[in-house]
Design a protein around this motif. Structure first.
Motif, PDB file in Angstrom:
ATOM      1  N   ILE A  65       0.567  -1.017   0.283  1.00 42.38           N
ATOM      2  CA  ILE A  65       0.444   0.338  -0.130  1.00 42.38           C
ATOM      3  C   ILE A  65       1.287   1.068  -0.146  1.00 42.38           C
ATOM      4  O   ILE A  65       1.039   2.224  -0.853  1.00 42.38           O
ATOM      5  N   GLU A  66       1.640   1.063   0.767  1.00 41.17           N
ATOM      6  CA  GLU A  66       2.941   2.467   1.249  1.00 41.17           C
ATOM      7  C   GLU A  66       3.581   2.768  -0.089  1.00 41.17           C
ATOM      8  O   GLU A  66       4.383   3.594  -0.542  1.00 41.17           O
ATOM      9  N   SER A  67       3.682   1.644  -1.086  1.00 43.90           N
ATOM     10  CA  SER A  67       4.619   1.784  -2.534  1.00 43.90           C
ATOM     11  C   SER A  67       3.460   3.188  -3.464  1.00 43.90           C
ATOM     12  O   SER A  67       4.873   3.326  -4.269  1.00 43.90           O
ATOM     13  N   GLY A  68       2.712   3.216  -2.970  1.00 42.53           N
ATOM     14  CA  GLY A  68       1.461   4.078  -3.666  1.00 42.53           C
ATOM     15  C   GLY A  68       1.011   4.986  -3.266  1.00 42.53           C
ATOM     16  O   GLY A  68       1.253   5.533  -1.909  1.00 42.53           O
ATOM     17  N   GLU A  69      -0.268   5.398  -4.072  1.00 42.05           N
ATOM     18  CA  GLU A  69      -0.568   6.278  -2.829  1.00 42.05           C
ATOM     19  C   GLU A  69      -1.992   5.490  -2.433  1.00 42.05           C
ATOM     20  O   GLU A  69      -2.381   4.896  -3.050  1.00 42.05           O
ATOM     21  N   ARG A  70      -3.052   6.299  -1.844  1.00 38.30           N
ATOM     22  CA  ARG A  70      -4.187   6.038  -1.936  1.00 38.30           C
ATOM     23  C   ARG A  70      -5.077   6.259  -2.054  1.00 38.30           C
ATOM     24  O   ARG A  70      -4.980   7.949  -2.435  1.00 38.30           O
ATOM     25  N   LEU A  71      -6.568   6.449  -2.309  1.00 40.89           N
ATOM     26  CA  LEU A  71      -7.213   6.608  -3.281  1.00 40.89           C
ATOM     27  C   LEU A  71      -8.044   7.772  -1.836  1.00 40.89           C
ATOM     28  O   LEU A  71      -8.719   7.015  -1.523  1.00 40.89           O
ATOM     29  N   ALA A  72      -8.135   8.751  -2.270  1.00 41.81           N
ATOM     30  CA  ALA A  72      -8.050   9.619  -1.229  1.00 41.81           C
ATOM     31  C   ALA A  72     -10.263  10.351  -1.981  1.00 41.81           C
ATOM     32  O   ALA A  72     -10.393  10.983  -2.255  1.00 41.81           O
ATOM     33  N   LEU A  73     -10.801   9.032  -1.425  1.00 36.70           N
ATOM     34  CA  LEU A  73     -12.339   9.498  -2.057  1.00 36.70           C
ATOM     35  C   LEU A  73     -13.360  10.826  -1.046  1.00 36.70           C
ATOM     36  O   LEU A  73     -12.626  10.232   0.266  1.00 36.70           O
ATOM     37  N   PRO A  74     -14.073  11.668  -1.269  1.00 37.63           N
ATOM     38  CA  PRO A  74     -14.557  12.829  -1.115  1.00 37.63           C
ATOM     39  C   PRO A  74     -15.535  12.024  -0.447  1.00 37.63           C
ATOM     40  O   PRO A  74     -16.007  11.274  -0.886  1.00 37.63           O
ATOM     41  N   ASP A  75     -16.266  12.312   0.705  1.00 38.77           N
ATOM     42  CA  ASP A  75     -17.530  11.713   1.121  1.00 38.77           C
ATOM     43  C   ASP A  75     -19.214  12.406   0.449  1.00 38.77           C
ATOM     44  O   ASP A  75     -19.279  13.531  -0.099  1.00 38.77           O
ATOM     45  N   VAL A  76     -19.560  11.112  -0.196  1.00 43.55           N
ATOM     46  CA  VAL A  76     -20.092  11.110  -1.116  1.00 43.55           C
ATOM     47  C   VAL A  76     -21.676  10.853  -0.571  1.00 43.55           C
ATOM     48  O   VAL A  76     -22.510  10.872  -1.285  1.00 43.55           O
ATOM     49  N   GLY A  77     -21.689  10.625   0.532  1.00 41.01           N
ATOM     50  CA  GLY A  77     -23.195  11.263   0.996  1.00 41.01           C
ATOM     51  C   GLY A  77     -23.854   9.846   1.212  1.00 41.01           C
ATOM     52  O   GLY A  77     -25.031   9.990   1.631  1.00 41.01           O
ATOM     53  N   ARG A  78     -22.761   8.441   0.944  1.00 45.02           N
ATOM     54  CA  ARG A  78     -22.910   7.248   0.934  1.00 45.02           C
ATOM     55  C   ARG A  78     -22.075   6.627   2.081  1.00 45.02           C
ATOM     56  O   ARG A  78     -21.377   6.666   1.573  1.00 45.02           O
ATOM     57  N   PRO A  79     -22.938   5.168   2.365  1.00 42.26           N
ATOM     58  CA  PRO A  79     -21.591   4.553   3.114  1.00 42.26           C
ATOM     59  C   PRO A  79     -20.642   3.640   1.652  1.00 42.26           C
ATOM     60  O   PRO A  79     -21.525   3.511   0.753  1.00 42.26           O
ATOM     61  N   LEU A  80     -19.075   3.327   1.350  1.00 45.88           N
ATOM     62  CA  LEU A  80     -18.727   2.904   0.899  1.00 45.88           C
ATOM     63  C   LEU A  80     -18.788   1.446   0.837  1.00 45.88           C
ATOM     64  O   LEU A  80     -18.388   1.178   2.194  1.00 45.88           O
ATOM     65  N   VAL A  81     -19.249   0.603  -0.188  1.00 48.12           N
ATOM     66  CA  VAL A  81     -18.680  -0.617   0.000  1.00 48.12           C
ATOM     67  C   VAL A  81     -18.292  -1.184  -0.983  1.00 48.12           C
ATOM     68  O   VAL A  81     -18.842  -0.509  -2.550  1.00 48.12           O
ATOM     69  N   ASP A  82     -17.952  -2.262  -1.108  1.00 46.16           N
ATOM     70  CA  ASP A  82     -16.464  -3.088  -2.500  1.00 46.16           C
ATOM     71  C   ASP A  82     -17.050  -4.335  -2.566  1.00 46.16           C
ATOM     72  O   ASP A  82     -17.466  -5.022  -1.203  1.00 46.16           O
TER      73      ASP A  82
END
Length: 425
Positions: A65-82
């Protein structure tokens, strides 16, 4: 403290536990090109043979993970789930699942991949839709999540670049099958993606990457443990992959079948697993909704159309059709008792639906349509499968792959359960 690749290789060769410092150094140095491919290949083989414990695996994941960047998703008003699947034959579940869960009120940032060998890739399937594009920027991903609620796209290059480099190396050095390396490969990308919850679909059977229940359960346990170590709520479902999922295997064919599911029909096994995974995702997201009701209402299909259009695709456009279709007939009368997932997946691959190397193209229209299922009564000469391809010369190889994968007997046999177990919350 200084480190050397030889010392790290020797430590794992001699079955020692790698320290956090050794792991951090070797992953970062390999990403920078300071550790040679042959040295990392030797380390990967040592890990394959001697393993890593949970703490080592969690640290290896963090280093990637630390070899790159983290995807900083903004608050979209819904819980994120994948959701992530370990891959199978006819596994088109992401296609109806992402818009369904979004229609239930969650946001689904589904970063997916392409197929390799007999297992299909989600991006290959969606690229059969005219105009659809897989490559999105971080800003485009965030905007689509806010506006549509679901996005299925390629992983951005900045996420876990160490994994991308290491995976390519493992692919050509016979070290793909290491459970700690599989677990850290999957979880590094999902954690870097920034989702709030993750459901894993771990396939078990002949058409899966892991063919035994014990191995699949160990992988599931490892990934759930990595998720817990990194503060990511993770749940794994073990599902059957001894028989192809649904009635189609191949990119455009599977898109059409996924649309059937979103329109309220489709094969019962695809519907069953789509709903099971949706319930698990909604549970992690803390959303009380009935995905079966939402699917029946047509709201998930509306999200599908918006999701495809947002990425340049035309959801109403005709899908590619093969220029050559050949029928495989039943060789005898009786009950179809065997329809092996690996055999069907290999046939589809040989017809052009898959690739041997990541850089190879695929045929959007190639694949196999199943005209009968396990437990069905057939008569000699009845059509069992359709072989779709743009290269008729590939048909004999596809037929050869199917020879040992089909069986007809006098006594009926039922398909086992689709859900084989669960690990995690």
């Amino acid at each position: 403290m200084t480190h050397s690749a030889v010392d790290v290789i020797a430590a794992k060769r001699d079955r020692h536990r790698l320290t956090d410092a050794q792991i951090d150094w070797v992953v970062a140095a390999y990403t920078r090109g300071e550790v040679a491919d042959e040295q990392m290949a030797a380390l990967a083989m040592a890990i394959l043979l001697n393993g890593m414990d949970d703490a080592e695996t969690a640290r290896w994941t963090l280093a990637m993970i630390e070899s790159g960047e983290r995807l900083a998703l903004p608050d979209v008003g819904r819980p994120l789930v994948d959701k992530h699947s370990t891959g199978g034959v006819g596994d088109k579940l992401t296609l109806p699942l992402a818009p369904l869960v979004a229609a239930c009120g969650a946001a689904v940032p589904q970063l997916s991949g392409r197929g390799l060998g007999h297992t299909g890739g989600t991006l290959d399937k969606l690229e059969a839709i005219p105009g659809w594009r897989a490559e999105l920027s971080a800003d485009e991903i965030a905007a689509q999540l806010a506006e549509v609620g679901a996005v299925v796209c390629a992983t951005t290059p900045s996420l876990a670049p160490a994994d991308r480099k290491l995976y390519a190396l493992r692919d050509v050095t016979g070290t793909v099958a290491s459970i700690p390396l599989i677990a850290s490969s999957i979880m590094s990308k999902k954690i870097a993606e920034g989702t709030g919850g993750l459901v894993l679909d771990v396939k078990v059977g002949s058409g899966a990457f892991l063919r035994t229940h014990d191995a699949a359960e160990e992988l599931a346990r490892r990934m759930v443990a990595i998720g817990a170590a990194h503060g990511l709520s993770t749940r794994a479902l073990l599902t059957d992959m001894s028989v192809p999922l649904g009635r189609t295997v191949g990119n455009a064919l599977e898109v059409a079948e996924a649309v059937e599911v979103l329109r309220g029909s489709g094969p019962p096994d695809v519907v069953e697993l789509t709903l099971a995974l949706a319930r698990a995702m909604l549970g992690l997201a803390g959303i009380e909704a009935d995905p079966a009701e939402v699917l029946a209402s047509g709201r998930a299909f509306e999200v599908w159309e918006r999701m495809i259009a947002a990425q340049g695709g035309d959801p109403a456009a005709p899908l590619p059709a093969a220029t050559h279709v050949e029928i495989v007939e039943a060789p005898a009368s009786g009950i179809l008792t065997r329809l092996d997932a690996l055999a069907v997946g290999t046939a589809a691959w040989r017809l052009g639906a898959g690739r041997a190397r990541k850089e190879h193209p695929v045929q959007a229209a190639a694949g196999v349509r199943l005209l009968a299922g396990v437990g069905d009564e057939v008569r000699a000469g009845d059509p069992l499968l359709e072989l779709h391809t743009d290269t008729p010369g590939a048909v004999p190889g596809a037929r050869a792959a199917l020879d040992a994968g089909l069986a007809i007997a006098d006594e009926p046999v039922g398909r086992g359960p689709l859900l084989l177990g669960e690990v995690g919350a």
